[in-house]
Design an enzyme around this catalytic site. Structure first.
Site, short mmCIF file in Angstrom:
data_model
loop_
_atom_site.label_atom_id
_atom_site.label_comp_id
_atom_site.label_asym_id
_atom_site.label_seq_id
_atom_site.Cartn_x
_atom_site.Cartn_y
_atom_site.Cartn_z
N ASP A 1 0.84 -1.19 0.00
CA ASP A 1 0.00 0.00 0.00
C ASP A 1 0.88 1.25 0.00
OD1 ASP A 1 -2.28 1.90 0.96
OD2 ASP A 1 -3.28 -0.04 0.84
N HIS B 1 -3.37 5.96 3.87
CA HIS B 1 -4.18 4.81 3.45
C HIS B 1 -3.59 3.50 3.97
CE1 HIS B 1 -6.05 1.94 0.56
NE2 HIS B 1 -7.04 2.81 0.54
N SER C 1 -11.28 -0.74 -0.26
CA SER C 1 -9.95 -0.74 0.38
C SER C 1 -10.05 -1.07 1.85
CB SER C 1 -9.29 0.64 0.23
OG SER C 1 -8.81 0.85 -1.06
#
Length: 396
Positions: A110, A141, A336
């Protein structure tokens, strides 16, 4: 005109089916791993067809832009509401499971991680940067996704599905702006597999419009750029499938590894119920478990309006509370966010299997997908939108 290509090459003998193009490999994990290399070369597209017929080349695809599957919503939470366990952790049954992910190695590919966040205290975190920006997480994120998988209790809030995970591999494949390349993703998958990952979690997707624009900027007419981009799309799907197949073969002889990826957020059911987009790459590739997102409602769990259709399984993905770089929490929504829930549940199943038998990719995949349930979902849902259903943690 030459274009950068990713080449998956082996020194071992690979037999190719002349009609289907399928490959079979030596039944030796060590031989496959030792002989595998990922190379990046500038290749004239007229040479591609001849090169892909060579027995030492397992797959070849143009390096194309990859991007973060951006959260649909994002909200910093200074002081969480009075709750002791995040709703997604409860929804998958992790809060009542006797398993914690102990002894399981998880990889998160990520935007990196804020390893100093209190939620990761006591976890052995191994970072590898594939972007050139350096380790850390300037986006947030990756930290959020990692927190959902193995975050510890922080400020009296449990955010992690598998808080017993003691070792995590953090591959930074997307930069601060959420951009990356398929060559970085493939290299990171290989790195994670070589370093013992049992579960690989990816909340990213292919930037097809970005690839078309890149080709146009390089001088291709729009129609030709779109055609070449479609060829690249197919080649990259095959590349990820071959990579997943190699990981599976290695897992049959050494550590078992499963790859889990987000289905994508391009659907717009809030605009039109029929506005549904299919699972996007790399999640659409065979050998990768794709994940759709569910949210809460008074009538049961519902398919998120943004969640792409055709996924293998589902996970909580709306208003998910997890770790924020610098400390504290942030609430995000997206496939996600659903993906790390499924990755966490996979870690719980992996621990259970290791304690009762021999862990293989097949057994772990079967237990994970087999745990899916439609119980608790709001009536009237489309089965195609949820796959096998909401994954559930082992309870005994």
């Amino acid at each position: 005109m030459k274009q950068k290509h990713i080449i998956l090459r082996t020194t071992q003998t690979a037999t190719r089916d002349p009609f289907l193009g399928a490959l079979s490999f030596p039944r030796s994990a060590e031989a496959v791993a030792a002989g595998l290399s990922i190379e990046v070369e500038d290749i004239d597209r007229r040479q591609v067809s001849a090169l892909t017929r060579r027995s030492d080349i397992l797959a070849m695809a143009p390096a194309i832009p990859m991007k973060l599957i951006e959260p649909v919503s994002k909200k910093n939470i200074a002081t969480p509401a009075a709750q002791t366990t995040a709703w997604g952790v409860k929804a998958v049954g992790a809060d009542t499971s006797p398993f914690t992910g102990e002894g399981v190695i998880v990889a998160v590919l990520d935007t990196g991680i804020d390893a100093a966040h209190p939620a990761f205290a006591g976890v052995q975190i191994i970072e590898q940067d594939f972007t050139g920006e350096g380790n850390g997480d300037q986006n947030g994120h990756g930290t959020h996704c990692a927190g959902t998988i193995f975050g510890r209790i922080s400020d009296n809030i449990r955010i992690g599905v598998a808080p017993g995970v003691q070792k995590a591999l953090i591959g930074k494949v997307l930069g601060e702006n959420g951009g990356g390349s398929s060559e970085q993703i493939v290299s990171a998958i290989q790195w994670a597999g070589q370093n013992g990952a049992n579960v690989i979690s990816m909340s990213l997707g292919m930037d097809f419009p970005g690839f078309v624009k890149q080709l146009i900027d390089e001088g291709y007419p729009a129609e030709l750029a779109t055609s070449y981009a479609l060829e690249g799309y197919r080649a990259n799907v095959q590349l990820f499938e071959r990579m997943a197949a190699l990981i599976k073969i290695q897992g049959s002889f050494s550590q078992a590894t499963v790859i889990i990826a987000a289905a994508g957020n391009e659907s717009q059911r809030n605009v039109n119920p029929d506005f549904e987009i299919s699972v996007s790459p790399p999640a659409v590739s065979d050998g990768i478990i794709s994940v759709a997102a569910l949210g809460e409602s008074t009538q049961g769990l519902t398919v998120a309006t943004f969640s792409n259709t055709g996924a293998n399984v589902s996970g909580p993905g709306v208003k998910i509370l997890s770790a924020r770089p610098g400390g504290g929490f942030v609430q995000m929504s997206g496939t996600s966010m659903a993906t790390p829930h499924v990755a966490g549940v996979a870690a719980l199943w992996a621990e259970k299997i290791m304690k009762t038998g021999f862990l293989t990719p097949l057994t772990l995949t079967a237990r994970l997908i087999g745990s899916g349930t439609e119980t608790g979902l709001k009536p009237g849902f489309d089965p195609t939108d949820v796959g096998a259903g909401l994954v559930r943690a082992p309870q005994v």
